[in-house]
Design an enzyme around this catalytic site. Structure first.
Site, short mmCIF file in Angstrom:
data_model
loop_
_atom_site.label_atom_id
_atom_site.label_comp_id
_atom_site.label_asym_id
_atom_site.label_seq_id
_atom_site.Cartn_x
_atom_site.Cartn_y
_atom_site.Cartn_z
N GLY A 1 38.91 7.53 31.39
CA GLY A 1 38.71 8.93 31.56
C GLY A 1 39.42 9.63 32.77
N ASP A 2 39.22 10.83 32.73
CA ASP A 2 39.78 11.71 33.71
C ASP A 2 41.37 11.58 34.24
OD1 ASP A 2 37.24 12.31 34.55
OD2 ASP A 2 36.95 10.40 35.30
N GLU A 3 42.08 11.37 32.92
CA GLU A 3 43.34 11.10 33.04
C GLU A 3 44.36 12.20 33.13
OE1 GLU A 3 41.94 7.73 30.45
OE2 GLU A 3 41.73 10.03 30.49
N GLY B 1 34.87 16.64 30.78
CA GLY B 1 35.06 17.71 31.94
C GLY B 1 36.84 17.86 31.75
N HIS B 2 37.20 18.74 31.02
CA HIS B 2 38.65 19.08 30.98
C HIS B 2 39.03 20.35 31.84
CE1 HIS B 2 38.74 16.67 26.78
NE2 HIS B 2 38.53 15.81 27.95
N ALA C 1 34.73 16.56 37.11
CA ALA C 1 34.58 17.99 36.58
C ALA C 1 33.29 18.20 36.06
CB ALA C 1 35.89 18.18 35.60
N THR C 2 32.67 17.11 35.42
CA THR C 2 31.25 17.32 34.98
C THR C 2 30.07 17.17 36.08
OG1 THR C 2 32.11 16.56 32.78
CG2 THR C 2 29.59 16.54 33.04
#
Length: 432
Positions: free
Chosen positions: A13-15, A41-42, A300-301
């Site tokens: 994730g978080d890429e 979290g985008h 981001a979350t």
């Protein structure tokens, strides 16, 4: 030409999926979330203005795009309304652009209470969930006791179903976890206050997508989290509760699997992970700290600090297999600027001395793995904001080429900054 494009993460994730989805939606008619919930979290940066989306698809900022939350997503009414208000306060007409599947399971207060209570009870063995009720909501779905968006059309029946399921969960909360029960009336009142807003956005998503496909409309499917967090194929039990892989597109949206034309894997130029679980290339030295600070590696979350490490091509190759990737988008290349050398993990040395080039399936089997690295020269020149491949340093080009060689997948897009303009599209997925 591919009309239906999937964008998903190939790591933990978080890429940087949100930015790429936003960029590519310039040509899309529909953007569909098909799994996960508001644990995603985008982050999007457009003309210097930052937007963080957790539940609403990243196409919402485009006036030419209809954003859809598919049945594979667990939906928190409270989180959705909060996100809608934030966007509407900025003048974005969310209700004109957003549609929901009536089959979305609802995340309610008791799911959050269970999530938090379980993590606390696990103590040092906590998985590191976001504490937002995602797992418990998926549990209710599989146990066939979950409440769904479609249940809100009959408010009296919804109230009866809520009472039954809440009695079940409150028994656990009070008697096993020794915490307070969740108040039935409060949950009911909160949901009823926004029920009409939710039901007004409901459509038959599967039929809508099929009609769009027949018209030749471009559709983008936006993944959340990453392949290595998949409930089936990830580092179980340190995973999320949904199928983050390409297989989840069909089941989580209702489109037929044969109609997916291109699968774009987002790959960060190094590795990160949030929460507990295996991470063979994790760095605990100054370079790890450098990657964290320069890459702004904070969730981001949750705001949690992400663990950082070198690119793990062994893990990424597993993502290539599972997702039948068509191409990569390489993100955060600029974070590596200034390093004297860069490394790629190309194999693992197991505790018994064997060298392997595939990942173990069970988390316990990752214990004691030693990464085997290829070391390459770094580059001192800045790649930040570079928009042409010819503007990249030769050492950076060599690094890109080696990633393609060790994974067997072409890099079709290169991101050199957070803004949608700081991107090189070498091959457009919609033209592939």
């Amino acid at each position: 030409m591919g009309n239906n494009v999937v964008v998903l993460g190939t790591q933990w994730g978080d890429e940087g999926k949100g930015k790429i989805v936003d960029l590519l939606t310039e040509r899309a008619k529909y953007v569909v979330r098909y799994q996960g919930g508001h644990n995603a979290g985008h982050t999007l940066v457009i003309n210097g203005e930052k937007t963080v989306l957790h539940l609403i698809p990243s196409g919402i900022l485009r006036d030419n795009v209809t954003s859809i939350i598919g049945n594979g997503v667990v939906l928190s009414p409270a989180a959705l309304m909060k996100e809608m208000k934030e966007l509407e306060d900025r003048g974005i007409p969310v209700r004109e652009r957003l549609l929901l599947s009536e089959a979305c399971p609802l995340i309610l207060d008791y799911h959050v209470a269970l999530d938090v209570a379980r993590e606390k009870a696990r103590g040092a063995k906590a998985i590191g969930t976001t504490g937002r009720g995602i797992g418990p909501a998926y549990e209710d779905k599989v146990a066939r006791r979950g409440l769904r968006v479609g249940d809100l059309f009959d408010k009296a029946t919804f109230a009866e179903k809520l009472k039954e399921v809440l009695e079940y969960h409150n028994f656990q909360l009070v008697n096993f976890y020794k915490v307070e029960a969740v108040d039935y009336q409060k949950v009911l009142d909160d949901v009823m206050a926004i029920a009409d807003v939710l039901t007004s956005m409901v459509v038959d998503v599967s039929d809508l997508l099929d009609q769009a496909r027949k018209r030749g409309d471009f559709i983008m499917f936006e993944g959340a989290q990453g392949t290595l967090l998949d409930i089936d194929h990830g580092t179980y039990p340190y995973v999320t509760s949904s199928n983050t892989t390409a297989g989840g597109v069909a089941t989580g949206s209702g489109i037929g699997p044969r109609y997916v034309d291109y699968v774009l894997g987002i790959i960060k130029a190094y590795s990160t992970r949030v929460g507990a679980g295996p991470f063979p290339t994790e760095l605990f030295d100054d370079i790890g700290e450098f990657l964290c600070k320069k890459g702004n590696e904070f969730g981001a979350t949750t705001g949690r600090r992400r663990r950082t490490g070198w690119l793990d091509a062994v893990a990424v190759r597993r993502a290539v297999q599972i997702n039948s990737l068509s191409g990569f988008c390489l993100t955060k290349l600029d974070v590596l600027d200034g390093l004297e050398e860069v490394k790629i993990c190309v194999a693992y040395r197991m505790p018994d001395g064997r060298e392997v080039t595939t990942t173990p399936m069970a988390a316990d089997d990752w214990e004691g793995i030693e990464p085997i690295y290829e070391t390459m020269p770094g580059w001192s020149e800045s790649t930040f904001g570079v928009k042409e491949r010819s503007g990249l340093p030769q050492a950076a080009l060599n690094y890109i080429k080696r990633i393609e060689e060790v994974t067997g997948v072409p890099i079709d897009i290169i991101s050199t900054g957070p803004d949608r303009t700081e991107t090189m599209i070498l091959r457009d997925p919609f033209d592939a």
